[in-house]
Design a protein around this motif. Sequence first.
Motif, PDB file in Angstrom:
ATOM      1  N   CYS A  17      -1.497   3.873   6.181  1.00 47.23           N
ATOM      2  CA  CYS A  17      -0.153   3.330   6.401  1.00 47.23           C
ATOM      3  C   CYS A  17       0.870   4.454   6.548  1.00 47.23           C
ATOM      4  O   CYS A  17       1.800   4.358   7.352  1.00 47.23           O
ATOM      5  CB  CYS A  17       0.231   2.404   5.258  1.00 47.23           C
ATOM      6  SG  CYS A  17      -0.770   0.911   5.129  1.00 47.23           S
ATOM      7  N   LYS A  18       0.677   5.507   5.770  1.00 51.53           N
ATOM      8  CA  LYS A  18       1.558   6.675   5.869  1.00 51.53           C
ATOM      9  C   LYS A  18       1.490   7.283   7.265  1.00 51.53           C
ATOM     10  O   LYS A  18       2.518   7.650   7.855  1.00 51.53           O
ATOM     11  CB  LYS A  18       1.152   7.701   4.815  1.00 51.53           C
ATOM     12  CG  LYS A  18       1.978   8.973   4.807  1.00 51.53           C
ATOM     13  CD  LYS A  18       1.471   9.904   3.700  1.00 51.53           C
ATOM     14  CE  LYS A  18       2.203  11.231   3.705  1.00 51.53           C
ATOM     15  NZ  LYS A  18       1.681  12.143   2.653  1.00 51.53           N
ATOM     16  N   ALA A  57      -4.517  -1.477   6.616  1.00 46.86           N
ATOM     17  CA  ALA A  57      -3.331  -1.814   5.824  1.00 46.86           C
ATOM     18  C   ALA A  57      -3.556  -1.674   4.328  1.00 46.86           C
ATOM     19  O   ALA A  57      -2.603  -1.637   3.559  1.00 46.86           O
ATOM     20  CB  ALA A  57      -2.874  -3.235   6.156  1.00 46.86           C
ATOM     21  N   ARG A  58      -4.822  -1.576   3.905  1.00 41.89           N
ATOM     22  CA  ARG A  58      -5.126  -1.414   2.479  1.00 41.89           C
ATOM     23  C   ARG A  58      -5.012   0.035   2.021  1.00 41.89           C
ATOM     24  O   ARG A  58      -4.974   0.322   0.823  1.00 41.89           O
ATOM     25  CB  ARG A  58      -6.536  -1.910   2.177  1.00 41.89           C
ATOM     26  CG  ARG A  58      -6.791  -3.359   2.553  1.00 41.89           C
ATOM     27  CD  ARG A  58      -8.267  -3.682   2.528  1.00 41.89           C
ATOM     28  NE  ARG A  58      -9.013  -2.870   3.489  1.00 41.89           N
ATOM     29  CZ  ARG A  58     -10.323  -2.951   3.685  1.00 41.89           C
ATOM     30  NH1 ARG A  58     -11.026  -3.813   2.984  1.00 41.89           N
ATOM     31  NH2 ARG A  58     -10.921  -2.177   4.577  1.00 41.89           N
ATOM     32  N   SER A  59      -4.981   0.969   2.981  1.00 39.74           N
ATOM     33  CA  SER A  59      -5.020   2.393   2.672  1.00 39.74           C
ATOM     34  C   SER A  59      -3.629   3.013   2.730  1.00 39.74           C
ATOM     35  O   SER A  59      -2.949   2.949   3.766  1.00 39.74           O
ATOM     36  CB  SER A  59      -5.949   3.115   3.660  1.00 39.74           C
ATOM     37  OG  SER A  59      -5.751   4.506   3.625  1.00 39.74           O
ATOM     38  N   ARG A  60      -3.210   3.629   1.646  1.00 35.89           N
ATOM     39  CA  ARG A  60      -1.903   4.282   1.611  1.00 35.89           C
ATOM     40  C   ARG A  60      -1.814   5.385   2.664  1.00 35.89           C
ATOM     41  O   ARG A  60      -0.816   5.497   3.376  1.00 35.89           O
ATOM     42  CB  ARG A  60      -1.651   4.866   0.213  1.00 35.89           C
ATOM     43  CG  ARG A  60      -0.331   5.622   0.087  1.00 35.89           C
ATOM     44  CD  ARG A  60      -0.110   6.095  -1.341  1.00 35.89           C
ATOM     45  NE  ARG A  60       1.079   6.923  -1.451  1.00 35.89           N
ATOM     46  CZ  ARG A  60       2.315   6.469  -1.550  1.00 35.89           C
ATOM     47  NH1 ARG A  60       2.520   5.164  -1.536  1.00 35.89           N
ATOM     48  NH2 ARG A  60       3.333   7.293  -1.651  1.00 35.89           N
ATOM     49  N   SER A 115       0.815  -1.218   0.000  1.00 39.89           N
ATOM     50  CA  SER A 115       0.000   0.000   0.000  1.00 39.89           C
ATOM     51  C   SER A 115       0.845   1.262   0.000  1.00 39.89           C
ATOM     52  O   SER A 115       0.477   2.267  -0.624  1.00 39.89           O
ATOM     53  CB  SER A 115      -0.920   0.010   1.227  1.00 39.89           C
ATOM     54  OG  SER A 115      -1.884  -0.997   1.159  1.00 39.89           O
ATOM     55  N   ILE A 116       1.975   1.234   0.694  1.00 44.44           N
ATOM     56  CA  ILE A 116       2.742   2.451   0.922  1.00 44.44           C
ATOM     57  C   ILE A 116       3.947   2.595   0.005  1.00 44.44           C
ATOM     58  O   ILE A 116       4.437   3.701  -0.234  1.00 44.44           O
ATOM     59  CB  ILE A 116       3.196   2.516   2.415  1.00 44.44           C
ATOM     60  CG1 ILE A 116       3.724   3.906   2.771  1.00 44.44           C
ATOM     61  CG2 ILE A 116       4.232   1.448   2.701  1.00 44.44           C
ATOM     62  CD1 ILE A 116       2.659   4.978   2.771  1.00 44.44           C
ATOM     63  N   SER A 117       4.438   1.492  -0.562  1.00 37.85           N
ATOM     64  CA  SER A 117       5.659   1.542  -1.369  1.00 37.85           C
ATOM     65  C   SER A 117       5.448   2.335  -2.646  1.00 37.85           C
ATOM     66  O   SER A 117       4.431   2.205  -3.320  1.00 37.85           O
ATOM     67  CB  SER A 117       6.118   0.126  -1.704  1.00 37.85           C
ATOM     68  OG  SER A 117       7.270   0.157  -2.533  1.00 37.85           O
TER      69      SER A 117
END
Length: 213
Positions: free
Chosen positions: A188-189, A182-185, A48-50
């Motif tokens: 997670c950011k 965990a699905r949301s950028r 999600s974050i990469s």
Amino acid sequence: MDSNSSDRAADHRPAGAAGLPLRRTARDASKIVIVGGFGVGKTTMVGSISEIRPLSTEEIMTRAGIGIDDPSRVENKTTTTVAFDFGRISLDEQRVLYLFGAPGQERFWFLWDQLFSGSLGAVVLADTRRLKDCFYSLDRLEHHKMPFVVAVNRFDGPRPPLDRIRDALSLGDGVPLVECDARSRESCKSVLITLVRHLTRLHDPSLAQEVTP
């Protein structure tokens, strides 16, 4: 959110692209490890974050894992990480953050100490349905004296308040505890910003609030 979401994150990168090339001006690299139990969402968080298409060592779960892995609470899970997940975030022109998602199954725990080497800190991803799966993560991080935050990945079902989760995990007041998806950028950011602020506060409390998204 069902447990299948812990397998794959929505790919926010352009179709057919491997991701952004590393800037030539990049000079400083930092490492963060994401740990937690089997099927808790570590692979999803890295994806999600990469900013690049993450390197993943997921394999199809087979009958060979019966009696070894415990899929009883992740019945829709079809793949599992067998080494680690890897992602990258460029903080600015010179600083890069590398993310390593650790495998959750007990049979791969021997890899954790190597992943911890050189890490600034860690995110412990928790599932309230299986909080006991966090204890090994907490024990190893405390053994390594590595700073960490705990992020509760909110699955469908009961949503106990954070103070009850803190008590159940015996977390000290100094350990940040937050909710995430965990699905949301963006979610997670926010977790990573919380970790960076925590690390900054430990080194210089006066600078902690200067860490911004």
